[in-house]
Structures are given as structure tokens and as C-alpha cells.
Design an enzyme around this catalytic site. Structure first.
Site, PDB file in Angstrom:
ATOM      1  CD  GLU A   1      -3.226  -1.075   2.027  1.00 14.33           C
ATOM      2  OE1 GLU A   1      -3.294  -0.093   2.705  1.00 14.33           O
ATOM      3  OE2 GLU A   1      -4.202  -1.829   1.873  1.00 14.33           O
TER       4      GLU A   1
ATOM      5  CD  GLU B  87      -3.725  -6.007   2.663  1.00 14.72           C
ATOM      6  OE1 GLU B  87      -4.475  -5.306   3.441  1.00 14.72           O
ATOM      7  OE2 GLU B  87      -2.517  -5.741   3.292  1.00 14.72           O
TER       8      GLU B  87
HETATM    9  O1  AHR Z   1      -5.408  -6.063   6.761  1.00 12.35           O
HETATM   10  C1  AHR Z   1      -5.322  -4.990   7.526  1.00 12.35           C
HETATM   11  C2  AHR Z   1      -4.746  -3.744   6.881  1.00 12.35           C
HETATM   12  O2  AHR Z   1      -5.360  -3.290   5.829  1.00 12.35           O
HETATM   13  C3  AHR Z   1      -3.312  -4.037   6.197  1.00 12.35           C
HETATM   14  O3  AHR Z   1      -2.327  -3.817   7.179  1.00 12.35           O
HETATM   15  C4  AHR Z   1      -3.243  -2.645   5.210  1.00 12.35           C
HETATM   16  O4  AHR Z   1      -2.241  -3.400   3.999  1.00 12.35           O
HETATM   17  C5  AHR Z   1      -4.600  -2.603   4.867  1.00 12.35           C
HETATM   18  O5  AHR Z   1      -4.782  -1.261   4.797  1.00 12.35           O
END
Ligand code: AHR
Length: 524
Positions: A206, A329
Site C-alpha cells: 500500500e 488483501e
Molecule cells: O489488513 C489490515 C490492513 O489493511 C493492512 O495492514 C493494510 O495493508 C490494509 O490497509
């Protein structure tokens, strides 16, 4: 009161549907819809990469400490510090790949803090997640040993946000070098003689946000610099993953594919299903109204468009198909549970989460060509977890069971389907009642997955298989009497899969799907 009556009504319907499962076609629930599916067994598509069923474990809340690692001295039954119950459950899930150590945590993680004698490791503050002490007891050796214990490949996220090129290059050398370099010898001194295989390596996480708040153009240059020095022995180079965009955004895929000519094997993308779509007030993980049920499923289905839009960019800029698209994610994200530390992202996991998982899988299969890995957030005790622990106890969540049902799809060959389904509607919202996916698994069997999103109506599915003989279907279904039905450590079997079967009627395969259910059957 109204909600209670509705729940009782739903329970009765579900029991009827349960009877229908057992009797396979001989009982009709009060409200039933007709769905027809055509499976093109004669038109095999792309292989569904097993890594589509990957997981993500971050140093966050009880995700690692307590969830996986309790230390050798713990009263919780463990092997070398890893809890036995969790390790066994994950082994049974055939987890293909685990991403670690973050997330946002990755861009603050300095790998040297997590090697060497544990009592000498520095204690840091986990500034992203609750400001708690990070003892570094779980570091590189502990993660790699854990991966070996559960039989999974590894995906390590490197630190771009607050690290350096040298630090990242050293980490990979420490992990993979088979020479007599000082770093390789340090690894040996710390107990690991043989180099490890690192299958995937992420250059930051990110980077548009917690990983450094960069523009895609700036990051593209950084990626080129970092990737130049991330080296491994010949034939052992991990697949290198660039930090990409999120949600509906395609600009990251566009800029990265235009500006990075080498070393980029995949682009990462993140999408979380938030019931309301608003971060400030996301919605509760249990006790939610039906409006939030349909809204959540509707929002989960957006992943289809987000992938399609990004894949269109990749197809344009990378027509040879060299760059894969990893949704590394994804999952549900609800409001913090009252009484728990908000920064630990602990939430209940219910039937709704199982449906969100099933809908995602069906979408991922459709994009099997580019979507070669996904990682649900997260594995244990965090967000849409597979497992929730409480001291020495543990519960497998409905999401765990959804993953388990879909195991035959790992490495299977996608088969196109056509579906005619009514919609499930509430107020102004409307989504297809049934979602489907089919594939030929690695043993040659036909697999069919079906998600019935309607919490009230069962669906009678007639499936026509073109290009294969059909006698019957057998498999398992996950269903429950309430939208927020869940397993707890005291009632760990409240939501578990049961058998389902379908039979041939008039040349078609007929299956009854209970309301709000996820099913996977093998067709013979
Ligand atoms: O999964 C929780 C968080 O969500 C992670 O650390 C991040 O990459 C995303 O914003």
C-alpha cells in the site's frame, strides 16, 4: 420483535431446506425459486492457480501472537511455540501460500530485529495496530518454520516505506544464500543451515497509503531501484510483486505497467468489503439487519468489476500477459467489536462472511488468467479470519468452512457456465440470487460451486452439462438458520458443512440449495 419473528420464520424454512438436502429433491420448501445452469465441460479455460486460496498473516492484534505463536512455555498445547490446534486446522485447509509480516506493519518492520536469541531481540512499538509492544519473538526463522509446518509457500513483504534498498537486499540474501557469505553464515549460526525458498517477495505494501503515501510515478521509480538489488541464487528468485492500487482504482496498474519494463511479476491490489461502504461507520459483524446483509453481498460482488477494469489495463499495456494481478488483501471489515481494542481488528465471523468468501471465489475463478494469487485478510483473529482463538480454545469460522469446501478448485481448470437466476432483492438493492462456478479438478472430476444469497428462498438448480455424462452430484453445503450464525469457542460446531446430493432428472442434474448457503459438489 419483528426481527425475532423473522428469524423464527427463517429457521423453519432452513429446517425444511435441510430436509430437502437429505431427501434430495423430494421436499419442497414454501418459497422456492428455479435456477438453470449450463456447464461447458467441452470448453476448458484457464487453470485456477492454487494460490488464489492464499492467506495473509500480519503482526496485528492476536493474529500472530496468541493466534499462531504462544511460545514454548505457554500452557496452551504447542510444538516449539506454535499452537497445535491452529497448526492442525491450517494443515487441513491446504493453505497454498501465506503473506507476511504485513500489511502496514511490513513498512515499519526491520528484519534484523527478529533474528538471533529471542531474549536479545529489541522490543518495538507496533504503531499501526494498537501501539502495543512488539517483542519480535516471531521473526524470520519462526515464520519460515511455521510455513514448513503447515506446508505452505511463502510471500514476504519487504519494507520500502521506512527501510532501505540495502536492508531489503540483505534480507533476501540471508534467506536464500547457499554461499559462505557473512549473512548466510549468520543464518546458519541462528539455526538454519539450508537456505529457504522464498516464492514471492513484495516490494512494499500500500505505497499509496501506510506504505509511504507515494504517487504511482514515484513508486514506479523506487520499485525499479529496489528490484535491481533484490537478488537470489539462480533459479531461486522469488516472483517480485509491485505494490498496486485498491478498490476501483486502475491508475496504479496503468502507471506501473507503463513505467516498469522488467522484474515485475505481479501487481498487488486490495479490496475490502465494508457493508456501508463508509469507513467511519462500516456496520456490525453480528446483529445486523437484512439491509446490511444484501448491501454487504452487493459490495462483495464489486470485486468483479474492479478486477475486470484492472485486467483491461493489463491487457492493453502487457498484451503478452507477463504481469499477474494479485488481490493480496481482501475480505470483510466491520466496526470494532465493543470492549475490544479497536486497533486489533477483531470481528465476529458469520454465515454472511462465508457467502462473501464464496462470491469472491466464483469471481476469482472467472479471472483465472491474470488473478494468480489472492490472500484473504487475515488468517487468525483478525478481520475475516479462518480461526478465532480465546485462550486455549479455538473455533473454525464459517469462512474457514467455505475455504475448505472449495479445496477441489485449487489447480482445477475453469469451465465456463451460463446461469439463469432470479434476483434476490430488498428495497432498492438487487443481486443475482445464485452465483455459480465450475471446473475440472486435478483428478479429472467436475466440480460445481453454488452460492445462494437469498436468506429466505431455497433455489432448485437444474444443471445441464455439455460435454460430459452426468449421473449424480455429491458434496457438502454450508447453511445456517440465521444471517449472523457463527461458531464460538463454546459452540464450535454451530455452523458446519453437511452432505448434499443431486440426481439426474430429465437429462439434467437437479440440486436444492438452502437459503443463504454455499455448496460444492462433485458431478459424476
Ligand atoms: O489488513 C489490515 C490492513 O489493511 C493492512 O495492514 C493494510 O495493508 C490494509 O490497509
Amino acid at each position: 420483535m419483528f426481527r425475532h419473528r423473522r428469524r423464527v420464520k427463517t429457521t423453519v424454512r432452513w429446517l425444511l431446506a435441510g430436509a430437502a438436502i437429505l431427501l434430495s429433491g423430494s421436499v419442497h420448501a414454501a418459497e422456492t425459486t428455479q435456477v438453470s445452469v449450463t456447464i461447458r465441460a467441452d470448453q476448458p479455460g484457464d487453470v485456477i492457480n492454487p494460490n488464489v486460496y492464499g492467506q495473509f498473516a500480519e503482526h496485528l492484534g492476536a493474529g500472530i501472537y496468541e493466534g499462531i505463536w504462544v511460545g514454548e512455555k505457554s500452557q496452551i498445547p504447542n510444538t516449539n511455540g506454535y499452537r497445535n490446534d491452529v497448526v492442525d486446522a491450517l494443515r487441513n485447509l491446504h493453505v497454498p501460500v501465506v503473506r507476511w509480516p504485513g500489511g502496514c506493519f511490513a513498512d515499519e518492520y526491520h528484519w534484523r530485529d527478529g533474528i538471533g536469541p529471542r531474549e536479545k531481540r529489541p522490543v518495538k512499538v507496533n504503531t499501526h495496530w494498537g501501539g502495543v509492544a512488539e517483542t519480535n519473538a516471531f521473526g524470520t526463522h519462526e515464520f519460515m518454520a511455521f510455513a514448513e509446518m503447515i506446508g505452505t509457500k511463502v510471500y514476504i513483504s519487504g519494507n520500502v516505506g521506512s527501510g532501505s534498498v540495502q536492508e531489503m537486499a540483505d534480507w533476501l540474501e540471508y534467506l536464500t544464500s547457499d554461499t559462505v557469505s557473512t549473512l548466510a553464515n549468520e543464518r546458519r549460526k541462528n539455526g538454519r543451515d539450508q537456505p529457504w525458498d522464498v516464492h514471492f517477495f513484495g516490494i512494499g505494501n500500500e505505497t499509496w497509503g501506510c506504505g509511504g503515501n507515494m504517487t504511482p510515478e514515484w513508486y514506479a521509480n523506487l520499485f525499479r531501484q529496489y528490484a535491481t538489488y533484490v537478488k537470489a541464487p539462480q533459479g531461486k528468485r522469488p516472483k517480485i510483486v509491485a505494490s498496486g492500487g485498491h478498490d476501483e482504482h486502475t491508475v496504479w496498474a496503468d502507471v506501473l505497467t507503463k513505467n516498469i519494463r522488467r522484474d515485475m511479476d505481479a501487481i498487488s491490489h486490495h479490496y475490502y468489503t465494508i457493508p456501508s461502504g463508509v469507513w467511519k461507520k462500516k456496520g456490525n459483524s453480528i446483529g445486523f439487519p437484512e439491509g446490511e446483509w444484501i448491501q454487504t453481498l452487493e459490495r462483495a460482488l464489486l470485486i468483479d468489476k474492479y478486477i475486470a477494469d484492472n485486467v483491461a489495463v493489463l491487457d492493453r499495456n502487457d498484451p503478452q500477459g507477463k504481469v499477474a494481478f494479485y488481490v493480496d488483501e481482501w475480505g470483510t471489515w466491520y466496526d470494532p467489536e465493543p470492549g475490544r481494542e479497536p486497533g486489533f481488528l477483531w470481528q465476529h465471523n458469520t454465515m454472511r462472511d462465508a457467502l462473501v468468501a464464496g462470491l469472491h471465489f466464483n469471481v476469482f475463478h472467472r479471472h483465472a488468467k491474470r488473478v494468480q494469487m489472492t490472500n484473504i485478510a487475515q488468517m487468525v483473529n483478525v478481520l475475516q479470519a479462518m480461526i478465532l482463538t480465546d485462550g486455549p480454545k479455538m473455533a473454525l469460522t464459517p469462512t474457514y468452512h467455505a475455504f475448505h469446501l472449495y479445496i477441489p478448485f485449487q489447480g482445477a481448470t475453469f469451465l465456463p457456465t451460463e446461469i439463469r437466476t432470479p434476483n434476490y432483492s430488498l428495497g432498492s438493492r438487487s443481486i443475482p440470487q445464485v452465483s455459480v462456478s465450475a471446473a475440472r479438478d486435478t483428478t479429472g472430476a467436475l466440480q460445481l460451486a453454488l452460492v445462494n444469497a437469498d436468506p429466505h428462498r431455497e433455489a432448485v438448480v437444474s444443471a445441464d452439462v455439455v460435454g460430459a455424462q452426468v449421473k449424480e452430484a455429491r458434496g457438502r453445503v454450508l447453511a445456517a438458520p440465521a444471517m449472523d450464525a457463527r461458531n464460538t469457542v463454546d459452540q464450535p460446531q454451530a455452523v458446519t458443512p453437511v452432505k448434499i446430493s443431486g440426481r439426474r432428472e430429465g437429462g439434467k442434474l437437479v440440486l436444492r440449495l438452502p437459503p443463504m448457503s454455499v455448496s460444492v459438489v462433485a458431478i459424476q
